[in-house]
Motif scaffolding. Structure first.
Motif, PDB file in Angstrom:
ATOM      1  N   PHE A  96       0.802  -1.330  -0.148  1.00 40.82           N
ATOM      2  CA  PHE A  96       0.191   0.005  -0.039  1.00 40.82           C
ATOM      3  C   PHE A  96       0.826   1.182   0.066  1.00 40.82           C
ATOM      4  O   PHE A  96       2.026   1.281   0.709  1.00 40.82           O
ATOM      5  CB  PHE A  96      -0.904   0.002   1.244  1.00 40.82           C
ATOM      6  CG  PHE A  96      -1.855  -1.035   1.501  1.00 40.82           C
ATOM      7  CD1 PHE A  96      -2.899  -0.972   1.116  1.00 40.82           C
ATOM      8  CD2 PHE A  96      -1.334  -2.351   2.136  1.00 40.82           C
ATOM      9  CE1 PHE A  96      -3.921  -1.947   1.028  1.00 40.82           C
ATOM     10  CE2 PHE A  96      -2.288  -3.500   2.216  1.00 40.82           C
ATOM     11  CZ  PHE A  96      -3.596  -3.183   1.594  1.00 40.82           C
ATOM     12  N   ASP A  97       0.260   2.255  -0.527  1.00 40.17           N
ATOM     13  CA  ASP A  97       0.728   3.705  -0.496  1.00 40.17           C
ATOM     14  C   ASP A  97       0.090   4.122   1.045  1.00 40.17           C
ATOM     15  O   ASP A  97      -1.205   3.343   1.154  1.00 40.17           O
ATOM     16  CB  ASP A  97       0.460   4.504  -1.741  1.00 40.17           C
ATOM     17  CG  ASP A  97       0.389   6.186  -1.555  1.00 40.17           C
ATOM     18  OD1 ASP A  97       1.413   6.367  -1.147  1.00 40.17           O
ATOM     19  OD2 ASP A  97      -0.543   6.638  -1.707  1.00 40.17           O
ATOM     20  N   ILE A  98       0.611   5.046   1.522  1.00 40.72           N
ATOM     21  CA  ILE A  98      -0.130   5.432   2.859  1.00 40.72           C
ATOM     22  C   ILE A  98      -1.132   6.761   2.707  1.00 40.72           C
ATOM     23  O   ILE A  98      -2.242   6.596   2.514  1.00 40.72           O
ATOM     24  CB  ILE A  98       0.809   5.969   3.825  1.00 40.72           C
ATOM     25  CG1 ILE A  98       1.806   4.925   4.141  1.00 40.72           C
ATOM     26  CG2 ILE A  98      -0.249   6.286   4.949  1.00 40.72           C
ATOM     27  CD1 ILE A  98       2.802   5.264   5.322  1.00 40.72           C
ATOM     28  N   ASP A  99      -0.395   7.894   2.117  1.00 40.79           N
ATOM     29  CA  ASP A  99      -1.157   9.218   1.800  1.00 40.79           C
ATOM     30  C   ASP A  99      -2.176   9.170   1.128  1.00 40.79           C
ATOM     31  O   ASP A  99      -2.089   8.747  -0.098  1.00 40.79           O
ATOM     32  CB  ASP A  99      -0.185  10.147   1.831  1.00 40.79           C
ATOM     33  CG  ASP A  99       0.711  10.407   2.983  1.00 40.79           C
ATOM     34  OD1 ASP A  99       0.350  10.620   3.986  1.00 40.79           O
ATOM     35  OD2 ASP A  99       1.894  10.374   2.651  1.00 40.79           O
ATOM     36  N   ASN A 100      -3.388   9.316   1.242  1.00 43.13           N
ATOM     37  CA  ASN A 100      -4.709   9.168   0.422  1.00 43.13           C
ATOM     38  C   ASN A 100      -4.835   8.108  -0.167  1.00 43.13           C
ATOM     39  O   ASN A 100      -5.953   7.970  -1.078  1.00 43.13           O
ATOM     40  CB  ASN A 100      -4.538  10.560  -0.604  1.00 43.13           C
ATOM     41  CG  ASN A 100      -5.321  11.687  -0.117  1.00 43.13           C
ATOM     42  OD1 ASN A 100      -6.255  11.673   0.803  1.00 43.13           O
ATOM     43  ND2 ASN A 100      -5.022  12.870  -0.557  1.00 43.13           N
ATOM     44  N   THR A 101      -4.368   6.986   0.323  1.00 49.04           N
ATOM     45  CA  THR A 101      -4.694   5.498   0.079  1.00 49.04           C
ATOM     46  C   THR A 101      -5.373   4.882   1.202  1.00 49.04           C
ATOM     47  O   THR A 101      -6.404   4.357   0.933  1.00 49.04           O
ATOM     48  CB  THR A 101      -3.547   4.893  -0.627  1.00 49.04           C
ATOM     49  OG1 THR A 101      -3.000   5.412  -1.663  1.00 49.04           O
ATOM     50  CG2 THR A 101      -4.013   3.512  -0.835  1.00 49.04           C
ATOM     51  N   LEU A 102      -4.547   4.686   2.169  1.00 47.86           N
ATOM     52  CA  LEU A 102      -5.206   4.314   3.631  1.00 47.86           C
ATOM     53  C   LEU A 102      -5.808   5.315   4.433  1.00 47.86           C
ATOM     54  O   LEU A 102      -6.840   5.214   5.104  1.00 47.86           O
ATOM     55  CB  LEU A 102      -4.124   3.490   4.324  1.00 47.86           C
ATOM     56  CG  LEU A 102      -3.534   2.367   3.433  1.00 47.86           C
ATOM     57  CD1 LEU A 102      -2.420   1.813   4.222  1.00 47.86           C
ATOM     58  CD2 LEU A 102      -4.580   1.288   3.803  1.00 47.86           C
ATOM     59  N   GLY A 112      -2.477   2.396  -4.704  1.00 46.13           N
ATOM     60  CA  GLY A 112      -1.989   3.689  -4.547  1.00 46.13           C
ATOM     61  C   GLY A 112      -3.099   4.867  -5.467  1.00 46.13           C
ATOM     62  O   GLY A 112      -3.900   4.198  -6.197  1.00 46.13           O
ATOM     63  N   ASP A 113      -3.042   5.731  -5.069  1.00 45.39           N
ATOM     64  CA  ASP A 113      -4.098   7.013  -5.473  1.00 45.39           C
ATOM     65  C   ASP A 113      -3.338   7.842  -6.420  1.00 45.39           C
ATOM     66  O   ASP A 113      -4.044   8.703  -6.910  1.00 45.39           O
ATOM     67  CB  ASP A 113      -4.409   7.685  -4.267  1.00 45.39           C
ATOM     68  CG  ASP A 113      -3.429   8.838  -3.789  1.00 45.39           C
ATOM     69  OD1 ASP A 113      -2.151   8.128  -3.210  1.00 45.39           O
ATOM     70  OD2 ASP A 113      -3.477   9.673  -3.791  1.00 45.39           O
ATOM     71  N   GLN A 114      -2.275   7.831  -6.871  1.00 49.66           N
ATOM     72  CA  GLN A 114      -1.573   8.443  -7.844  1.00 49.66           C
ATOM     73  C   GLN A 114      -0.976   7.603  -9.027  1.00 49.66           C
ATOM     74  O   GLN A 114      -0.429   6.778  -8.876  1.00 49.66           O
ATOM     75  CB  GLN A 114      -0.402   9.614  -7.364  1.00 49.66           C
ATOM     76  CG  GLN A 114      -0.877  10.495  -6.518  1.00 49.66           C
ATOM     77  CD  GLN A 114       0.272  11.469  -5.979  1.00 49.66           C
ATOM     78  OE1 GLN A 114       0.792  12.075  -6.884  1.00 49.66           O
ATOM     79  NE2 GLN A 114       0.745  11.208  -4.831  1.00 49.66           N
ATOM     80  N   LEU A 115      -1.366   8.343 -10.289  1.00 44.67           N
ATOM     81  CA  LEU A 115      -0.871   7.619 -11.639  1.00 44.67           C
ATOM     82  C   LEU A 115       0.524   7.685 -11.532  1.00 44.67           C
ATOM     83  O   LEU A 115       1.323   6.847 -12.179  1.00 44.67           O
ATOM     84  CB  LEU A 115      -1.560   8.338 -12.926  1.00 44.67           C
ATOM     85  CG  LEU A 115      -3.143   8.048 -13.046  1.00 44.67           C
ATOM     86  CD1 LEU A 115      -3.743   8.791 -14.083  1.00 44.67           C
ATOM     87  CD2 LEU A 115      -3.640   6.524 -12.869  1.00 44.67           C
ATOM     88  N   THR A 143       3.177   8.281 -10.044  1.00 44.84           N
ATOM     89  CA  THR A 143       3.949   7.956  -8.932  1.00 44.84           C
ATOM     90  C   THR A 143       3.740   6.224  -8.694  1.00 44.84           C
ATOM     91  O   THR A 143       4.233   5.470  -9.031  1.00 44.84           O
ATOM     92  CB  THR A 143       4.179   8.731  -7.787  1.00 44.84           C
ATOM     93  OG1 THR A 143       2.781   8.676  -7.266  1.00 44.84           O
ATOM     94  CG2 THR A 143       4.647   9.986  -7.906  1.00 44.84           C
ATOM     95  N   ASP A 144       2.581   6.181  -8.152  1.00 43.96           N
ATOM     96  CA  ASP A 144       2.283   4.909  -7.473  1.00 43.96           C
ATOM     97  C   ASP A 144       1.927   3.798  -8.542  1.00 43.96           C
ATOM     98  O   ASP A 144       2.640   2.586  -8.674  1.00 43.96           O
ATOM     99  CB  ASP A 144       0.934   4.985  -6.798  1.00 43.96           C
ATOM    100  CG  ASP A 144       0.858   5.978  -5.337  1.00 43.96           C
ATOM    101  OD1 ASP A 144       1.798   5.777  -4.701  1.00 43.96           O
ATOM    102  OD2 ASP A 144      -0.017   6.738  -5.273  1.00 43.96           O
ATOM    103  N   ILE A 145       1.218   4.185  -9.464  1.00 51.79           N
ATOM    104  CA  ILE A 145       0.816   3.151 -10.641  1.00 51.79           C
ATOM    105  C   ILE A 145       1.974   2.885 -11.463  1.00 51.79           C
ATOM    106  O   ILE A 145       2.341   1.814 -11.812  1.00 51.79           O
ATOM    107  CB  ILE A 145      -0.580   3.591 -11.255  1.00 51.79           C
ATOM    108  CG1 ILE A 145      -1.625   3.936 -10.241  1.00 51.79           C
ATOM    109  CG2 ILE A 145      -0.901   2.776 -12.468  1.00 51.79           C
ATOM    110  CD1 ILE A 145      -1.989   2.531  -9.576  1.00 51.79           C
TER     111      ILE A 145
END
Ligand SMILES: [Mg+2]
Length: 168
Positions: free
Chosen positions: A32-38, A116-119, A121-123
């Protein structure tokens, strides 16, 4: 064809994901990403996130965190959630942090799933690492810092086309 920053899947929230179904298909771990994901950006681990991760762990899933945030933030969150493995300052979209975390979990990139919530970086990073990528809706966009707000603006046209089904 799916552009490299587009997710394999898009869901409302990690909290509604069918982990049982994926475990039947061989899933062994979740990253998991943390910020704005969890939780909202820079918010501490709350009851919901702690309970959720504890329940996944009790099912036998190996869990970890890959975050671009700094060590104090990531360490505090991971410890509050029962001592999860983590990588901080991961430099997403570099695939390195994801690979490092998979090694810590003792799992291959094919045995885990990433949320994750960002394309950009995360994805993108998860895709580069060869990990199944799941985009979630940011929990609270108003908690975003300016740099992330700018990236969300750039995400818009790609998300628009993705949601139209152009890239699937
Ligand atoms: Mg995030």
């Amino acid at each position: 064809m799916r552009p490299p920053m587009c997710p394999a899947r898009y869901i409302e929230s990690v909290y509604g994901f069918d982990f049982d179904g994926e475990m039947k298909k061989g899933l062994k771990g979740a990253i998991f990403d943390i910020d704005n994901t969890l939780v909202p950006h820079d918010a501490p681990a709350d009851e919901r996130s702690r309970g959720f991760l504890a329940a996944l762990s009790a099912k036998g899933l190996r869990l970890g965190i890959v975050s671009n945030n700094r060590e104090p933030r990531v360490k505090a969150f991971a410890e509050a959630c029962g001592g999860l493995d983590y990588v901080f300052l991961a430099g997403k979209p570099s695939p390195e942090g994801y690979r490092k975390l998979c090694a810590k979990l003792g799992l291959s990139e094919k045995e885990v799933i990433f949320f994750g919530d960002q394309l950009f970086t995360d994805i993108w990073g998860a895709n580069r690492a060869g990990i199944e990528s799941v985009l979630v809706k940011p929990i609270d966009k108003s908690s975003d810092i300016p740099r992330i707000r700018f990236k969300r603006y750039l995400e818009k046209p790609i998300l628009y086309l993705y949601k139209k089904g152009i890239f699937r």
